[in-house]
Design an enzyme around this catalytic site. Structure first.
Site, PDB file in Angstrom:
ATOM      1  CD  GLU A  33      -1.056   3.107  -1.031  1.00 48.91           C
ATOM      2  OE1 GLU A  33      -1.818   2.795  -1.954  1.00 48.91           O
ATOM      3  OE2 GLU A  33      -0.732   2.340  -0.120  1.00 48.91           O
ATOM      4  CB  SER A  80      -0.540   0.263  -3.296  1.00 49.41           C
ATOM      5  OG  SER A  80      -1.949   0.444  -3.297  1.00 49.41           O
TER       6      SER A  80
END
Length: 252
Positions: free
Chosen positions: A141, A167
């Site tokens: 991420e 996320s």
């Protein structure tokens, strides 16, 4: 999390979901009571003096951030994402087309350093590539560069476009899961600094405004960066077997 705890914690959030019919209130819990019984004495968010949990009937922003392929989906397509990409707005309204020059980085680390060094300017489109399932490998991420953009006051003026992922903690104008990813020679691998990128959330498009002829010439000269090829052991096995993020990044 501290603010949520002070406001009433997860119980008031669960109360909103229960009252909206989004929780199974008859489920038995470890207390020996059902979910509904556990929440029977919990106040509604609207009855409390707090501004952390908004009532279900009056959300912070209207729906539209979900991923399923429906009329309100924020799955994008276009010449930069010929398979697909996912737009995450984090509560922002993004109803006007955006166009800006690309500033490109082959990885999360260099992009973060550039943001912290003041090299990224309002109106640009930050492109971070070679962070997809095969490229990274593992599709991390992009929390650090996304947070750095917001911290630098660029969260509303610099979209972040990547073949990596996000996320729930990511904030700003984020376009992730760009496929095909850079490692397999997708269009994102061919972007150069200064190329114009257009984003149209209303029409669900993300486009690289470079002619097909130019992209074909770039593709003929394209090579995977040397530093991205140095993967051994289990990561190398994963890279060979993992599928595109477009199909869930599953391994065979």
């Amino acid at each position: 999390m501290a603010d949520l705890h002070t406001a009433g914690g997860l119980p008031i959030l669960m109360k909103e979901l229960l009252d909206a019919g989004l929780l199974h209130g008859d489920c038995l819990t470890v207390t020996g009571k059902t979910v509904a019984e556990n929440l029977s004495s919990v106040s509604k968010a609207s009855d409390l003096t707090q501004d952390v949990v908004y009532p279900f009937s009056k959300p912070l922003s209207p729906p539209g951030h979900h991923i399923p392929l429906s009329s309100k989906s924020f799955v994008l397509h276009g010449s930069l994402a010929t398979d697909s990409a996912v737009l995450k707005l984090s509560g922002k309204v993004f109803d006007k087309p955006f166009k800006g020059p690309a500033i490109v980085f082959d990885g999360e680390g260099p992009a973060y350093d550039a943001i912290m060094g003041g090299q990224v300017k309002p109106g640009q489109v930050l492109v971070i590539r070679y962070e997809g399932p095969k490229g990274s490998p593992g599709m991390p991420e992009m929390l650090s560069p996304g947070s750095a953009l917001v911290g630098a006051g660029l969260g509303k003026t610099v979209p972040l476009v990547t073949d990596g992922r996000f996320s729930g903690a990511s904030h700003g104008i984020m376009i992730g899961h760009v496929t095909p990813e850079a490692f397999v020679g997708g269009p994102i691998a061919l972007v150069e600094n200064g190329d114009m990128i257009s984003i149209d959330a209303v029409n669900r498009r993300v486009d690289l405004e470079v002619s097909k002829e130019v992209l074909t010439a770039r593709k003929a000269c394209w090579k995977i960066p040397q530093e991205r090829q140095k993967v051994k052991g289990l990561l190398a096995k994963y890279r060979r077997s993992v599928s595109s993020a477009h199909t869930g990044a599953v391994t065979s």
